[in-house]
Write a protein that holds these residues in place. Structure first.
Motif, PDB file in Angstrom:
ATOM      1  N   GLY A  29      -6.537 -17.369 -14.510  1.00  0.00           N
ATOM      2  CA  GLY A  29      -7.059 -18.456 -13.697  1.00  0.00           C
ATOM      3  C   GLY A  29      -6.658 -18.446 -12.235  1.00  0.00           C
ATOM      4  N   PHE A  30      -5.950 -17.400 -11.785  1.00  0.00           N
ATOM      5  CA  PHE A  30      -5.485 -17.383 -10.400  1.00  0.00           C
ATOM      6  C   PHE A  30      -5.323 -15.945  -9.916  1.00  0.00           C
ATOM      7  CE2 PHE A  30      -2.423 -17.813  -6.917  1.00  0.00           C
ATOM      8  CZ  PHE A  30      -2.873 -18.948  -6.263  1.00  0.00           C
ATOM      9  N   ARG A  31      -5.835 -15.706  -8.702  1.00  0.00           N
ATOM     10  CA  ARG A  31      -5.714 -14.379  -8.081  1.00  0.00           C
ATOM     11  C   ARG A  31      -5.195 -14.538  -6.653  1.00  0.00           C
ATOM     12  NH1 ARG A  31     -11.284 -10.958  -9.487  1.00  0.00           N
ATOM     13  NH2 ARG A  31     -10.354  -9.712 -11.168  1.00  0.00           N
ATOM     14  N   ALA A  32      -4.180 -13.758  -6.314  1.00  0.00           N
ATOM     15  CA  ALA A  32      -3.627 -13.780  -4.962  1.00  0.00           C
ATOM     16  C   ALA A  32      -3.520 -12.359  -4.432  1.00  0.00           C
ATOM     17  CB  ALA A  32      -2.253 -14.444  -4.953  1.00  0.00           C
ATOM     18  N   LEU A  33      -3.735 -12.208  -3.142  1.00  0.00           N
ATOM     19  CA  LEU A  33      -3.484 -10.940  -2.477  1.00  0.00           C
ATOM     20  C   LEU A  33      -2.130 -11.013  -1.789  1.00  0.00           C
ATOM     21  CD1 LEU A  33      -6.873 -10.066  -0.710  1.00  0.00           C
ATOM     22  CD2 LEU A  33      -6.021  -9.280  -2.940  1.00  0.00           C
ATOM     23  N   LEU A  34      -1.326 -10.007  -2.020  1.00  0.00           N
ATOM     24  CA  LEU A  34      -0.076  -9.843  -1.292  1.00  0.00           C
ATOM     25  C   LEU A  34      -0.371  -8.878  -0.158  1.00  0.00           C
ATOM     26  CD1 LEU A  34       2.908 -10.492  -1.124  1.00  0.00           C
ATOM     27  CD2 LEU A  34       3.354  -8.781  -2.889  1.00  0.00           C
ATOM     28  N   ASP A  35      -0.525  -9.416   1.031  1.00  0.00           N
ATOM     29  CA  ASP A  35      -1.011  -8.752   2.230  1.00  0.00           C
ATOM     30  C   ASP A  35      -2.502  -8.430   2.113  1.00  0.00           C
ATOM     31  OD1 ASP A  35       1.159  -8.923   3.924  1.00  0.00           O
ATOM     32  OD2 ASP A  35       1.981  -6.971   3.391  1.00  0.00           O
ATOM     33  N   CYS A  36      -3.124  -8.333   3.280  1.00  0.00           N
ATOM     34  CA  CYS A  36      -4.578  -8.136   3.346  1.00  0.00           C
ATOM     35  C   CYS A  36      -4.871  -7.331   4.608  1.00  0.00           C
ATOM     36  CB  CYS A  36      -5.281  -9.500   3.368  1.00  0.00           C
ATOM     37  SG  CYS A  36      -7.082  -9.429   3.325  1.00  0.00           S
ATOM     38  N   GLY A  37      -4.571  -6.030   4.534  1.00  0.00           N
ATOM     39  CA  GLY A  37      -4.779  -5.148   5.679  1.00  0.00           C
ATOM     40  C   GLY A  37      -6.241  -5.063   6.085  1.00  0.00           C
ATOM     41  N   ALA A  38      -6.488  -4.437   7.225  1.00  0.00           N
ATOM     42  CA  ALA A  38      -7.827  -4.409   7.811  1.00  0.00           C
ATOM     43  C   ALA A  38      -8.871  -3.794   6.897  1.00  0.00           C
ATOM     44  CB  ALA A  38      -7.786  -3.666   9.148  1.00  0.00           C
ATOM     45  N   THR A  39      -8.474  -2.903   5.993  1.00  0.00           N
ATOM     46  CA  THR A  39      -9.419  -2.242   5.088  1.00  0.00           C
ATOM     47  C   THR A  39      -9.584  -2.971   3.756  1.00  0.00           C
ATOM     48  OG1 THR A  39      -7.638  -0.837   4.218  1.00  0.00           O
ATOM     49  CG2 THR A  39      -8.899   0.032   6.076  1.00  0.00           C
ATOM     50  N   SER A  40      -9.004  -4.148   3.611  1.00  0.00           N
ATOM     51  CA  SER A  40      -8.904  -4.770   2.290  1.00  0.00           C
ATOM     52  C   SER A  40     -10.233  -5.199   1.699  1.00  0.00           C
ATOM     53  CB  SER A  40      -7.953  -5.967   2.345  1.00  0.00           C
ATOM     54  OG  SER A  40      -6.635  -5.538   2.599  1.00  0.00           O
ATOM     55  N   LEU A  41     -11.166  -5.636   2.523  1.00  0.00           N
ATOM     56  CA  LEU A  41     -12.461  -6.037   1.975  1.00  0.00           C
ATOM     57  C   LEU A  41     -13.151  -4.841   1.326  1.00  0.00           C
ATOM     58  CD1 LEU A  41     -14.291  -8.507   1.653  1.00  0.00           C
ATOM     59  CD2 LEU A  41     -15.417  -7.844   3.784  1.00  0.00           C
TER      60      LEU A  41
END
Length: 243
Positions: A29-41
């Motif tokens: 029920g939950f999703r988190a990103l630990l850091d989101c660098g420029a290429t993450s999408l």
């Protein structure tokens, strides 16, 4: 059970063809990103993870290879009619820092009113609730202008620690203590690169890192070339752990 997926495990320069830092933490029920660098999408879509299912982003510091993907994650949600709220959590000043990144990447876009709710959460050494997560951060030894912090995430009786970018400092044993998984930067092997962790430094302090499991990430050229010599597992884009 917590699932840790390394969608991006690389350094700032894409050495080894890796995406920049983007670690997906999944619990029911939950999703988190630990850091989101420029290429993450791109990394999210390559891994067939719908960006609109991300509930939160936890940022260690404001270098582009760790936070530069946030504006694109938000705008992608706007264009694809996201309705799920998003929380962006990070060091003090996170709201203003994200606005600055928006304006640097896509001028005037920071003023766009999103169709979904975005909240900003400043993290500190005091434990902060983020959905089902308990999060705290400690300052680490990286470029001060980026507000660098290491992160510890606690979920029920499990804990995940992440050094972020840093040279060896006293915060690391505190973050790692008793953690089920420590994710440690390993930019070089023997070479001492200011403001970054080397394998040699980690080995020298291994008795101070009282985590149940240690894995390495953010490798530079030297680390990739000498992978067989490493004392701990080096993750790749696509590596998955269950904690």
């Amino acid at each position: 059970m917590i699932r840790v997926r390394f969608l991006g495990s690389g350094d700032a320069f894409g050495d080894g063809g890796r995406f920049q830092t983007c670690i997906l933490i999944e619990i029911p029920g939950f999703r988190a990103l630990l850091d989101c660098g420029a290429t993450s999408l791109v990394a999210l879509k390559r891994a067939d993870v719908d960006p609109n299912t991300i509930d939160a982003v936890v940022v260690t510091h404001f270098h582009g290879d760790h936070a530069g993907g946030i504006p694109y994650l938000i705008l992608d949600g706007q264009f694809r009619r996201r309705d799920r709220p998003l929380t962006v959590a990070g060091p003090p000043g996170v709201r203003d820092r994200v606005k600055t990144m928006f304006e640097a990447a896509l001028p005037s876009s920071s003023a766009t009113e999103q169709r979904f709710a975005i909240s900003y959460l400043e993290l500190s050494a005091t434990v902060t609730a983020l959905g089902p997560l308990r999060v705290f951060v400690l300052p680490v030894a990286h470029l001060a202008a980026t507000a660098p912090h290491g992160v510890r995430l606690e979920i029920l009786d499990r804990a995940i620690a992440y050094t972020g970018d840093t040279q060896w400092c006293d915060a690391l044993p505190r973050l790692a203590d008793g953690a089920d998984l420590l994710i440690a930067e390993c930019y070089s092997v023997d070479k001492a690169i200011p403001q970054h962790l080397s394998h040699a430094a980690l080995v020298a302090h291994r008795d101070d890192l009282r985590a149940k499991r240690i894995v390495l990430t953010h490798p530079g050229v030297e680390t990739l070339a000498r992978r067989s010599e490493l004392a701990w597992e080096l993750v790749d884009d696509g590596t998955v752990f269950e904690v």
